[in-house]
Each structure stands twice: as structure tokens, then as C-alpha cells.
Write a protein that holds these residues in place. Structure first.
Motif, PDB file in Angstrom:
ATOM      1  N   HIS A 125      16.410 -19.056  -1.605  1.00  0.00           N
ATOM      2  CA  HIS A 125      15.120 -18.711  -1.087  1.00  0.00           C
ATOM      3  C   HIS A 125      15.034 -18.120   0.375  1.00  0.00           C
ATOM      4  N   GLY A 126      13.950 -17.448   0.475  1.00  0.00           N
ATOM      5  CA  GLY A 126      14.051 -16.805   1.965  1.00  0.00           C
ATOM      6  C   GLY A 126      13.396 -17.607   2.967  1.00  0.00           C
ATOM      7  N   GLY A 127      13.134 -17.004   4.160  1.00  0.00           N
ATOM      8  CA  GLY A 127      12.666 -17.965   5.237  1.00  0.00           C
ATOM      9  C   GLY A 127      13.431 -17.746   6.551  1.00  0.00           C
ATOM     10  N   GLY A 128      14.371 -16.553   6.437  1.00  0.00           N
ATOM     11  CA  GLY A 128      14.894 -16.259   7.710  1.00  0.00           C
ATOM     12  C   GLY A 128      16.170 -17.166   8.151  1.00  0.00           C
ATOM     13  N   TRP A 129      16.564 -18.124   7.154  1.00  0.00           N
ATOM     14  CA  TRP A 129      17.544 -19.003   7.383  1.00  0.00           C
ATOM     15  C   TRP A 129      16.977 -20.331   8.203  1.00  0.00           C
ATOM     16  N   VAL A 130      15.431 -20.255   8.246  1.00  0.00           N
ATOM     17  CA  VAL A 130      15.056 -21.263   9.147  1.00  0.00           C
ATOM     18  C   VAL A 130      14.153 -21.981   8.604  1.00  0.00           C
ATOM     19  N   MET A 131      13.302 -21.152   7.640  1.00  0.00           N
ATOM     20  CA  MET A 131      12.173 -21.826   7.013  1.00  0.00           C
ATOM     21  C   MET A 131      12.771 -21.738   5.400  1.00  0.00           C
ATOM     22  N   GLY A 132      11.758 -22.149   4.612  1.00  0.00           N
ATOM     23  CA  GLY A 132      11.876 -22.051   3.210  1.00  0.00           C
ATOM     24  C   GLY A 132      12.426 -23.285   2.466  1.00  0.00           C
ATOM     25  N   ALA A 259      14.858  -9.882  14.568  1.00  0.00           N
ATOM     26  CA  ALA A 259      15.877 -10.240  15.451  1.00  0.00           C
ATOM     27  C   ALA A 259      15.806 -11.700  15.959  1.00  0.00           C
ATOM     28  N   PHE A 260      14.661 -12.371  16.044  1.00  0.00           N
ATOM     29  CA  PHE A 260      14.710 -13.881  16.332  1.00  0.00           C
ATOM     30  C   PHE A 260      15.264 -14.683  15.184  1.00  0.00           C
ATOM     31  N   TYR A 261      15.033 -14.228  13.800  1.00  0.00           N
ATOM     32  CA  TYR A 261      15.673 -15.082  12.888  1.00  0.00           C
ATOM     33  C   TYR A 261      17.307 -14.861  12.802  1.00  0.00           C
ATOM     34  N   LEU A 263      19.020 -14.330  15.164  1.00  0.00           N
ATOM     35  CA  LEU A 263      19.784 -15.036  16.649  1.00  0.00           C
ATOM     36  C   LEU A 263      19.654 -16.445  16.207  1.00  0.00           C
ATOM     37  N   GLN A 264      18.839 -16.986  15.613  1.00  0.00           N
ATOM     38  CA  GLN A 264      18.464 -18.426  15.229  1.00  0.00           C
ATOM     39  C   GLN A 264      19.720 -18.862  14.111  1.00  0.00           C
ATOM     40  N   TYR A 265      20.163 -17.855  13.104  1.00  0.00           N
ATOM     41  CA  TYR A 265      20.924 -18.005  12.148  1.00  0.00           C
ATOM     42  C   TYR A 265      22.323 -18.068  12.938  1.00  0.00           C
ATOM     43  N   LEU A 266      22.438 -17.109  13.886  1.00  0.00           N
ATOM     44  CA  LEU A 266      23.936 -16.976  14.396  1.00  0.00           C
ATOM     45  C   LEU A 266      24.202 -18.057  15.522  1.00  0.00           C
ATOM     46  N   ASN A 267      23.434 -18.182  16.685  1.00  0.00           N
ATOM     47  CA  ASN A 267      23.725 -19.171  17.745  1.00  0.00           C
ATOM     48  C   ASN A 267      22.317 -19.796  18.380  1.00  0.00           C
ATOM     49  N   GLY A 268      21.387 -19.197  18.140  1.00  0.00           N
ATOM     50  CA  GLY A 268      20.124 -19.390  18.809  1.00  0.00           C
ATOM     51  C   GLY A 268      19.867 -19.006  20.241  1.00  0.00           C
TER      52      GLY A 268
END
Length: 416
Positions: A125-132, A259-261, A263-268
Motif C-alpha cells: 500500500h501507499g501512504g508515504g511510508w508513514v500512512m496507509g 520531500a517530507f515523506y 525524510l520521514q522514511y530515512l531519519n525524520g
């Protein structure tokens, strides 16, 4: 009622009214920054959806600053409770929640009689590695499973910010390899006809996984027979491609949020977000190679029709690069892999949407694949926007174009 009670009630009502006015004001301000072109499908409904998403995010931000809960947690909870529609399982489909190598999955199996082994699709699923979530992708997976007569495995990989890269990709690899190892014995699926796919960040994971699996030397499991990439996010080297400029404020995905997503995926570390958007993180020695792969001249002429302004060369900042350097590796940016890695990827289906900041990622990846002799099927949705696939069979939130998008996936999967 005594006077003190009345004062408390009035005071509480005033606080609630002030809170609502604050939220409404902030939502209105955000909406004024959006730009929904006339060509977008059901633009009026998209305005409503965007306003609702912005409102949820703003309330979550306020609650986080008050120390009540994290914004991401609130947004996930609200979407799960109020925006995710779980319909009864339709006839002809069996749905089971399982765990593959400790990763939660949901398996969709057609129940109609079938001669031989079925094909399979592992979906991220999608969601920017944060949602979904598995639930959010439920209708998409049901539709593909039933209409394509395919066993679909939806993977509930771990999310950021609780878990950073490469946890998400590791989970997708573990679940996929487990399914490939038991496909025939437990699910009557031909392991040589199992594809991987996903939307947005899920498509990123699918593309990165295909490249990672192609490097294996043991050979005891077959590789995915195809990859299905629905408006994929494929690189974090250039956020100034024509589609980023043309669609920078088109919901549901703004340029800055990409870019936000990442960076959240990498290290926040959000302190470098603007530098990443400007391209200050790309080393000078890598730019000629990236320019070759990311040149707007490699796009079809119609992709430039809505305007494009070439940006001045960014000023390299070594500190920024050090913070985000893993984002330029193929596991995060599959489009930036070398020819040898891309040459090993399987036949590919790519779907792009005209009004999507990620449009050019998919189109440029298509060119790289085709230049290296990989078979590519490309579907472009002229009235589509990012995230449209999630609005299939969602009651009043349904967008007719979403069905067309999923049906194009179904048509491709049937050919595997």
C-alpha cells in the motif's frame, strides 16, 4: 443551574467555538494555497476531500502541541475510523489475515473453480511510508483478486516514524519471499507467476524490491515475474522536474510533502527539507549522471505543455548530503540505479496521472527500462491525481476514475 455552572458551560462553549474557528481559519488558509486544475476528474469532490484531509492534519498538529497525542497517530486513527470503508466480503472471494515471516498480511483468494495453479500479486500500500494500511488498500486488493482471478497478498509493513528505512523494505522482502516459498503448496499459486506491485510509496518498495531480489545469488526462489507500479515515487534527487512544477499544489500530494515523506522514511530530520527540495544534497560529481536519467528532454513533449522553468544549479552542501545520502541509493531511489541493476528487473506496468507531482518519475523510469530492453506497459490517466486509486468503492468518497485505474491494473495482471 447556579451562576458558576453557567459560567463554566459558557466558557467551555467559547473554547470550543474558538478552537473550531481556529481550525476553520487554518483550513481555509491551506485551501487557498492549493491549485486544482480544471482537467482533474471530479474537481469539486477533490476540493472537499482535500479540505477534510487538511482539517484532520491541523487538528492533529494542535493536539500534538498540546501534548495530547502525536499528529501522525491522530491522523491514522481518524482515517481508520472515519475514512476507511470496509465492505462485506463479496461472493467469490475468500479473505484471510495471516502473518508471513512475522509480517502481517491479508490474503485474497478467488473461490471459483480453476484448472491448475493461479497467478499471484504481492501488493504494498501507499501512504508515504508513514500512512496507509492493509485496511486502506482493501477495496483495491479485492477488486484485483476477483476481477483478475488472482491471489493477492496485501502486506502490512512497518511504518515511519516508529520504524525507519530499511524496515519497510525488509518487511516487504520477508513477506514476498515467504509467499514465494509456500505459494504452490499452501495457496495453489504458481510461484513463477507472482508479481509485486503497489501505489506511490508502495510502488517505490516494489521497484526497490525487484532490484534487491535480482541481486540474490542463491536462486532457490523464483524472482517476481513482473512489477506493477502505480504512480511510483522513484527518486529523491530532483524535486524540480516539470511535473513537480506544474502540480506543486495539486491535492492530494503537494511538492513539499514528497520531500517530507522521504525524510520521514530515512531519519525524520526535517531541518534539511528545503535544501532537499532545492537539490543542495546532490554531490557535484553525481549530477551529470543524474541529469542524463532525469532530463526533461527525455519526457514526451506533452509533459512540458503546461510549462517548465529550468532551475539554476543548486549549491552542494556536504552536511545535507551526509544526512540524506542513503536516499540516493537504489533501495530508496530505484530510478537512480545503474544500468546493470535495472537490466535485471522484470516486465513492468507503470501507471501515471497527469495531475501528480510524481508523474515524471514514472515516465522517466519507463524510458530507462525501455532503453535497456525491458518490456513496459504504460497507462497514463489524463484526468487523474495522486492517490486516486484509494477512492474506489468508498461510498460518497468514490471517484469514477479510480475504477478505471484499478481496471487497467486488472487487465495487465491477466496477461501474466
Amino acid at each position: 443551574m447556579d451562576i458558576s455552572s453557567a459560567i463554566l458551560i459558557i466558557g467551555f462553549a467559547a473554547l470550543v467555538a474558538a478552537f473550531l474557528l481556529l481550525v476553520i481559519g487554518l483550513v481555509y488558509s491551506e485551501l487557498m494555497n492549493s491549485d486544482i486544475p480544471r482537467g482533474v476528474a471530479n474537481s469539486g469532490k477533490l476540493h472537499i476531500v482535500h479540505g477534510m484531509f487538511v482539517g484532520i492534519a491541523i487538528v492533529g498538529r494542535i493536539l500534538e502541541r498540546l501534548g495530547i497525542c502525536h499528529q501522525v497517530s491522530f491522523t491514522r486513527w481518524f482515517r481508520a475510523c472515519f475514512l476507511t470503508r470496509l465492505n462485506p466480503v463479496p461472493p467469490g472471494l475468500r479473505v484471510k489475515d495471516l502473518r508471513f515471516a512475522e509480517v502481517p498480511v491479508r490474503v485474497y483468494e478467488p473461490t471459483a473453480a480453476f484448472d491448475g495453479l493461479r497467478r499471484g500479486l504481492v501488493y504494498f500500500h501507499g501512504g508515504g511510508w508513514v500512512m496507509g494500511s492493509i485496511n486502506a488498500a482493501d477495496e483495491v486488493c479485492r477488486h484485483i483478486a476477483k476481477e483478475a482471478e488472482t491471489t493477492v497478498v496485501s502486506v502490512g509493513y512497518r511504518l515511519a516514524p516508529e520504524h525507519r528505512y530499511p524496515a519497510q523494505l525488509d518487511d516487504c522482502e520477508a513477506a514476498t519471499c515467504h509467499f514465494l516459498s509456500v505459494a504452490e503448496a499452501e495457496f495453489s499459486v504458481d510461484s513463477r507467476r507472482v508479481a509485486v506491485g503497489g501505489d506511490s510509496a508502495g510502488a517505490n518498495l516494489a521497484a526497490a524490491l525487484c532490484q534487491r531480489l535480482a541481486k540474490r545469488e542463491d536462486g532457490h526462489l523464483p524472482s517476481p515475474c513482473a512489477q506493477v507500479l502505480i504512480y511510483p515515487a522513484l527518486q529523491m534527487a530532483d524535486f524540480n522536474l516539470p511535473s513537480y512544477q506544474q502540480n506543486h499544489a495539486v491535492p492530494i500530494l503537494f511538492r513539499g510533502r514528497v520531500a517530507f515523506y522521504f525524510l520521514q522514511y530515512l531519519n525524520g530530520d526535517m531541518s534539511v527539507c528545503q535544501d532537499v527540495l532545492e537539490g543542495n544534497h546532490v554531490p557535484t560529481e553525481l549530477r551529470p549522471r543524474y541529469q542524463e536519467w532525469l532530463s526533461p528532454s527525455s519526457l514526451p513533449p506533452e509533459c512540458l505543455a503546461r510549462g517548465y522553468c529550468e532551475q539554476p544549479a543548486a549549491e552542494y552542501d556536504g552536511e545535507v548530503y551526509h544526512i540524506v545520502k542513503s536516499g540516493l541509493e537504489p533501495d530508496v531511489s530505484p530510478l537512480l540505479a545503474d544500468d546493470a541493476a535495472i537490466q535485471k528487473t522484470p516486465p513492468t506496468f507503470i501507471l501515471t496521472c497527469e495531475y501528480d507531482v510524481l508523474r515524471d518519475d514514472g515516465i522517466l523510469y519507463r524510458k530507462r527500462l525501455m532503453d535497456l530492453g525491458i518490456d513496459v506497459t504504460w497507462q497514463h490517466v489524463m484526468d487523474g491525481f495522486h492517490g486516486i486509486i484509494n477512492f474506489i468503492n468508498q461510498g460518497w468518497l468514490t471517484f469514477p476514475s479510480a475504477t478505471r485505474v484499478v481496471d487497467s491494473v486488472v487487465d495487465y495482471v491477466k496477461t501474466l
